[in-house]
Every structure is written in C-alpha cells, then in structure tokens.
Design a protein around this motif. Structure first.
Motif, PDB file in Angstrom:
ATOM      1  N   LEU A 104       1.281  24.878 -81.667  1.00 18.43           N
ATOM      2  CA  LEU A 104       1.695  23.477 -81.755  1.00 18.43           C
ATOM      3  C   LEU A 104       3.066  23.269 -81.105  1.00 18.43           C
ATOM      4  O   LEU A 104       3.305  22.250 -80.442  1.00 18.43           O
ATOM      5  CB  LEU A 104       1.728  23.031 -83.216  1.00 18.43           C
ATOM      6  N   PHE A 105       3.957  24.240 -81.274  1.00 13.23           N
ATOM      7  CA  PHE A 105       5.267  24.151 -80.640  1.00 13.23           C
ATOM      8  C   PHE A 105       5.127  24.172 -79.114  1.00 13.23           C
ATOM      9  O   PHE A 105       5.790  23.402 -78.403  1.00 13.23           O
ATOM     10  CB  PHE A 105       6.149  25.291 -81.122  1.00 13.23           C
ATOM     11  N   LEU A 106       4.275  25.044 -78.602  1.00 13.33           N
ATOM     12  CA  LEU A 106       4.014  25.090 -77.161  1.00 13.33           C
ATOM     13  C   LEU A 106       3.521  23.741 -76.659  1.00 13.33           C
ATOM     14  O   LEU A 106       4.010  23.212 -75.648  1.00 13.33           O
ATOM     15  CB  LEU A 106       2.980  26.179 -76.869  1.00 13.33           C
ATOM     16  N   TYR A 107       2.543  23.158 -77.352  1.00 17.40           N
ATOM     17  CA  TYR A 107       1.982  21.874 -76.937  1.00 17.40           C
ATOM     18  C   TYR A 107       3.055  20.785 -76.954  1.00 17.40           C
ATOM     19  O   TYR A 107       3.134  19.952 -76.046  1.00 17.40           O
ATOM     20  CB  TYR A 107       0.832  21.473 -77.853  1.00 17.40           C
ATOM     21  N   MET A 108       3.883  20.785 -78.000  1.00 16.13           N
ATOM     22  CA  MET A 108       4.938  19.776 -78.096  1.00 16.13           C
ATOM     23  C   MET A 108       5.938  19.901 -76.947  1.00 16.13           C
ATOM     24  O   MET A 108       6.355  18.899 -76.353  1.00 16.13           O
ATOM     25  CB  MET A 108       5.668  19.897 -79.433  1.00 16.13           C
ATOM     26  N   MET A 109       6.340  21.146 -76.625  1.00 19.79           N
ATOM     27  CA  MET A 109       7.318  21.349 -75.560  1.00 19.79           C
ATOM     28  C   MET A 109       6.779  20.886 -74.210  1.00 19.79           C
ATOM     29  O   MET A 109       7.529  20.360 -73.382  1.00 19.79           O
ATOM     30  CB  MET A 109       7.718  22.822 -75.487  1.00 19.79           C
ATOM     31  N   CYS A 110       5.483  21.040 -73.994  1.00 19.99           N
ATOM     32  CA  CYS A 110       4.882  20.567 -72.740  1.00 19.99           C
ATOM     33  C   CYS A 110       4.879  19.047 -72.666  1.00 19.99           C
ATOM     34  O   CYS A 110       4.881  18.469 -71.580  1.00 19.99           O
ATOM     35  CB  CYS A 110       3.460  21.104 -72.600  1.00 19.99           C
ATOM     36  N   ASP A 111       4.889  18.407 -73.805  1.00 20.72           N
ATOM     37  CA  ASP A 111       4.975  16.953 -73.860  1.00 20.72           C
ATOM     38  C   ASP A 111       6.425  16.481 -73.744  1.00 20.72           C
ATOM     39  O   ASP A 111       6.700  15.408 -73.199  1.00 20.72           O
ATOM     40  CB  ASP A 111       4.376  16.464 -75.182  1.00 20.72           C
ATOM     41  N   LEU A 112       7.345  17.291 -74.214  1.00 24.12           N
ATOM     42  CA  LEU A 112       8.757  16.909 -74.300  1.00 24.12           C
ATOM     43  C   LEU A 112       9.527  17.163 -73.015  1.00 24.12           C
ATOM     44  O   LEU A 112      10.395  16.374 -72.635  1.00 24.12           O
ATOM     45  CB  LEU A 112       9.419  17.677 -75.457  1.00 24.12           C
ATOM     46  N   VAL A 113       9.214  18.259 -72.324  1.00 26.25           N
ATOM     47  CA  VAL A 113      10.043  18.754 -71.218  1.00 26.25           C
ATOM     48  C   VAL A 113       9.355  18.501 -69.883  1.00 26.25           C
ATOM     49  O   VAL A 113       8.127  18.545 -69.782  1.00 26.25           O
ATOM     50  CB  VAL A 113      10.327  20.261 -71.403  1.00 26.25           C
ATOM     51  N   SER A 114      10.148  18.276 -68.862  1.00 31.37           N
ATOM     52  CA  SER A 114       9.628  18.120 -67.507  1.00 31.37           C
ATOM     53  C   SER A 114       8.846  19.357 -67.090  1.00 31.37           C
ATOM     54  O   SER A 114       9.196  20.480 -67.440  1.00 31.37           O
ATOM     55  CB  SER A 114      10.785  17.891 -66.536  1.00 31.37           C
ATOM     56  N   SER A 115       7.786  19.136 -66.311  1.00 31.82           N
ATOM     57  CA  SER A 115       6.882  20.236 -65.960  1.00 31.82           C
ATOM     58  C   SER A 115       7.481  21.219 -64.960  1.00 31.82           C
ATOM     59  O   SER A 115       7.058  22.367 -64.886  1.00 31.82           O
ATOM     60  CB  SER A 115       5.577  19.666 -65.380  1.00 31.82           C
ATOM     61  N   LYS A 116       8.482  20.812 -64.197  1.00 32.38           N
ATOM     62  CA  LYS A 116       8.910  21.636 -63.067  1.00 32.38           C
ATOM     63  C   LYS A 116       9.557  22.958 -63.480  1.00 32.38           C
ATOM     64  O   LYS A 116       9.590  23.907 -62.699  1.00 32.38           O
ATOM     65  CB  LYS A 116       9.875  20.851 -62.180  1.00 32.38           C
ATOM     66  N   ASN A 117      10.093  23.035 -64.697  1.00 32.21           N
ATOM     67  CA  ASN A 117      10.787  24.262 -65.089  1.00 32.21           C
ATOM     68  C   ASN A 117      10.207  24.897 -66.348  1.00 32.21           C
ATOM     69  O   ASN A 117      10.878  25.683 -67.002  1.00 32.21           O
ATOM     70  CB  ASN A 117      12.279  23.993 -65.281  1.00 32.21           C
ATOM     71  N   LEU A 118       8.954  24.568 -66.701  1.00 35.90           N
ATOM     72  CA  LEU A 118       8.337  25.115 -67.912  1.00 35.90           C
ATOM     73  C   LEU A 118       7.576  26.399 -67.605  1.00 35.90           C
ATOM     74  O   LEU A 118       6.722  26.441 -66.722  1.00 35.90           O
ATOM     75  CB  LEU A 118       7.383  24.097 -68.532  1.00 35.90           C
ATOM     76  N   TYR A 119       7.878  27.417 -68.411  1.00 44.16           N
ATOM     77  CA  TYR A 119       7.225  28.717 -68.287  1.00 44.16           C
ATOM     78  C   TYR A 119       6.793  29.162 -69.684  1.00 44.16           C
ATOM     79  O   TYR A 119       7.256  28.632 -70.702  1.00 44.16           O
ATOM     80  CB  TYR A 119       8.178  29.749 -67.685  1.00 44.16           C
ATOM     81  N   GLU A 120       5.915  30.153 -69.726  1.00 47.59           N
ATOM     82  CA  GLU A 120       5.486  30.689 -71.017  1.00 47.59           C
ATOM     83  C   GLU A 120       5.389  32.204 -70.958  1.00 47.59           C
ATOM     84  O   GLU A 120       5.188  32.796 -69.888  1.00 47.59           O
ATOM     85  CB  GLU A 120       4.138  30.093 -71.449  1.00 47.59           C
ATOM     86  N   ILE A 121       5.547  32.825 -72.113  1.00 49.66           N
ATOM     87  CA  ILE A 121       5.183  34.223 -72.313  1.00 49.66           C
ATOM     88  C   ILE A 121       4.128  34.217 -73.406  1.00 49.66           C
ATOM     89  O   ILE A 121       4.442  33.989 -74.580  1.00 49.66           O
ATOM     90  CB  ILE A 121       6.391  35.094 -72.685  1.00 49.66           C
ATOM     91  N   ASP A 122       2.892  34.412 -73.008  1.00 52.13           N
ATOM     92  CA  ASP A 122       1.752  34.377 -73.918  1.00 52.13           C
ATOM     93  C   ASP A 122       1.476  35.797 -74.404  1.00 52.13           C
ATOM     94  O   ASP A 122       0.994  36.639 -73.646  1.00 52.13           O
ATOM     95  CB  ASP A 122       0.532  33.795 -73.191  1.00 52.13           C
ATOM     96  N   LEU A 123       1.796  36.062 -75.657  1.00 55.67           N
ATOM     97  CA  LEU A 123       1.663  37.412 -76.200  1.00 55.67           C
ATOM     98  C   LEU A 123       0.227  37.917 -76.176  1.00 55.67           C
ATOM     99  O   LEU A 123      -0.004  39.121 -76.110  1.00 55.67           O
ATOM    100  CB  LEU A 123       2.185  37.446 -77.632  1.00 55.67           C
ATOM    101  N   THR A 124      -0.738  37.001 -76.240  1.00 59.73           N
ATOM    102  CA  THR A 124      -2.151  37.410 -76.269  1.00 59.73           C
ATOM    103  C   THR A 124      -2.637  37.904 -74.913  1.00 59.73           C
ATOM    104  O   THR A 124      -3.753  38.404 -74.817  1.00 59.73           O
ATOM    105  CB  THR A 124      -3.043  36.248 -76.733  1.00 59.73           C
ATOM    106  N   LYS A 125      -1.810  37.761 -73.874  1.00 59.02           N
ATOM    107  CA  LYS A 125      -2.182  38.211 -72.527  1.00 59.02           C
ATOM    108  C   LYS A 125      -1.524  39.539 -72.154  1.00 59.02           C
ATOM    109  O   LYS A 125      -1.662  40.013 -71.028  1.00 59.02           O
ATOM    110  CB  LYS A 125      -1.794  37.157 -71.489  1.00 59.02           C
ATOM    111  N   ILE A 126      -0.812  40.148 -73.101  1.00 58.92           N
ATOM    112  CA  ILE A 126      -0.075  41.376 -72.810  1.00 58.92           C
ATOM    113  C   ILE A 126      -0.869  42.573 -73.332  1.00 58.92           C
ATOM    114  O   ILE A 126      -1.025  42.732 -74.549  1.00 58.92           O
ATOM    115  CB  ILE A 126       1.323  41.330 -73.445  1.00 58.92           C
ATOM    116  N   PRO A 127      -1.420  43.406 -72.443  1.00 62.15           N
ATOM    117  CA  PRO A 127      -2.298  44.512 -72.862  1.00 62.15           C
ATOM    118  C   PRO A 127      -1.686  45.421 -73.930  1.00 62.15           C
ATOM    119  O   PRO A 127      -2.368  45.823 -74.872  1.00 62.15           O
ATOM    120  CB  PRO A 127      -2.560  45.272 -71.559  1.00 62.15           C
ATOM    121  N   ALA A 128      -0.417  45.752 -73.797  1.00 61.80           N
ATOM    122  CA  ALA A 128       0.216  46.673 -74.755  1.00 61.80           C
ATOM    123  C   ALA A 128       0.226  46.082 -76.157  1.00 61.80           C
ATOM    124  O   ALA A 128       0.060  46.810 -77.149  1.00 61.80           O
ATOM    125  CB  ALA A 128       1.632  47.005 -74.306  1.00 61.80           C
TER     126      ALA A 128
END
Length: 266
Positions: A104-128
């Motif tokens: 929910l925090f991720l979704y809110m930040m995408c609504d709150l912040v300009s798209s040009k500088n938004l990045y993510e670290i998705d823990l579910t995509k990290i094999p280790a």
C-alpha cells in the motif's frame, strides 16, 4: 526521519514503510553509496487505517488518528513526509516486499511522487532472499510473505540489496496508481494479505471469533496475543493491531461478558 539540514546534498532517497527496518537499508549501502544517499521511513501502518482520499491535512489526520495509540509528533512527521519536495532527488527508491502495508505504501508513493525519479527494490525478485525465506520455513511450499522485517541487517549487507534497484516504468507506475485508487476507496477496516499472497479487504470484526475462542483457552493476555498472532501472521497483521482489537472488545463489554457468562476465568 529526513535530515533537512543536509538533504540538499543527497542524490538518492531510500524509503521504507516502517521505522523499524531502516537499519536493513543502511547495512545494504556501500560506503560510497552512503555519501550520496539518505534513508527515511513512512510513519503510518496503512493496512489498518482508513486510507487518505487525498493529501490534505484533514484527510491525513483522518488516517492518522484512527488509531488510539498515535502520538501528535508522528502526525507532524506524516505531514512533513507527504508535503516534502521529492523532485530534488535523482532517485526516490521505495523498498518493499509483498506484505500489505509495504505494498500500500508503494502504491501511495506512485500516486504522490513524480514518475521521472521513482525506483523500487522489490524483495520478492531477489533470488538470495527467496532462497533464504524458503530455508527459514523448511521448504514449505505455501506462500510466505517476504518483507523488510523478515530480513536481517546481516543478510542485507551480505547480498548488497541496493544492486537490485530498478526504475518504475510508466506502465507499471499506472498499474500501481490504479491499485492505490482501488484500495483508498475501500471502506472496510482492514486491507490484508490472504495466505495466498493477494490483498483483500476484511471487516473490522474478522479476528473477533479467533480472539474469543482463544480467551476460552487462556486467561493470560500475553498467551492470547501470541496465539492469535500465530493464526493471523500469514495475513501480514502485526501484534499491535491484534492488541488494539482486544482493547476494543474489552472497552465494548464483549470480553467482560465472556468472563462473566462463559467458562473462562481471569
């Protein structure tokens, strides 16, 4: 929170959904990254509060003060966080797993912040981390939530998690915004993970039966809290939310009635 005296020097801002896990991010940063990075957190657990319809002070107050345990200083932090100028950073990096309040925090930040500088670290995509979580749960094939609180600072440092940063592209950004619009218009009390890993809305009393059944077994508060937490931990719900619900049932006479008319005795 954000150090406003030095923030103008920083190029990257790492944000997590809870103050408890900022150490995980800090341990993952290299010494060079620490020179141009700052770390902050969001001061509200969104899964168990009414989500703000917009970012006005009135809506933020409605969200924040729905919990009886909140402190006014934290509300000031929330206002500072929401109204902060995030455009000054080259990268605003959101750390998240698949637990409710982080999504929910991720979704809110995408609504709150300009798209040009938004990045993510998705823990579910990290094999280790997937391997670590699987080993920790003895290879159980059922869905296990991966979130910031499930990762030790040592694991973060060992796997240099900041190397998994990726920009949120426009299509994904719109998907997250659409999900925010969906969930912020949900009127039910709780938005939680199902044991299968999806988000779902639940009514305010969905834990009550389990709480009352547990009170028939145990008279000690700590035992009741631990037993109910074990039952609902796959939903991504914290023990503080269960404690608040027990207090609600007590204040509304439900628990007193159980002790008076039931078989349990404190």
């Amino acid at each position: 929170m954000i150090n406003y005296l030095t923030i103008y020097m920083k190029k990257e801002l790492h944000i997590v959904a809870s103050s408890c896990v900022t150490s995980v991010v800090k341990q993952s940063l290299t010494e060079e990254e620490k020179q141009y990075s700052d770390v902050t957190y969001f001061p509200v657990d969104l899964c168990c509060h009414p989500l703000p319809k917009d970012y006005s002070d009135l809506e933020l107050a409605r969200t924040f003060f729905s919990s009886r345990s909140q402190e006014f200083d934290r509300f000031v932090e929330l206002l500072d966080f929401v109204h902060h100028d995030y455009s000054k950073y080259d990268k605003v990096i959101i750390w998240h797993g698949d637990i409710t309040f982080e999504l929910l925090f991720l979704y809110m930040m995408c609504d709150l912040v300009s798209s040009k500088n938004l990045y993510e670290i998705d823990l579910t995509k990290i094999p280790a981390l997937l391997k670590y979580t699987n080993e920790r749960n003895n290879g159980n094939e059922d869905h296990w939530t991966i979130y910031m609180g499930s990762i030790s600072p040592y694991t973060a440092k060992e796997n240099h998690l900041t190397s998994y940063v990726s920009q949120i592209e426009e299509e994904k950004l719109q998907e997250y915004r659409d999900l925010w619009n969906k969930w912020k218009n949900t009127s039910t009390k709780f938005i939680l993970n199902t044991p299968g890993g999806e988000l779902k809305a639940y009514p305010g009393d969905f834990m009550d039966k389990a709480i009352l059944q547990t009170l028939h077994k145990y008279s000690k508060y700590r035992m009741v809290l631990c037993e109910v937490f074990r039952k609902f931990s796959p939903y991504g719900i914290g023990d503080h939310i269960i404690a608040e619900r027990i207090s609600y049932l007590y204040e509304h006479g439900v628990i007193q009635a159980l002790f008076v008319y039931g078989n349990n005795h404190p």
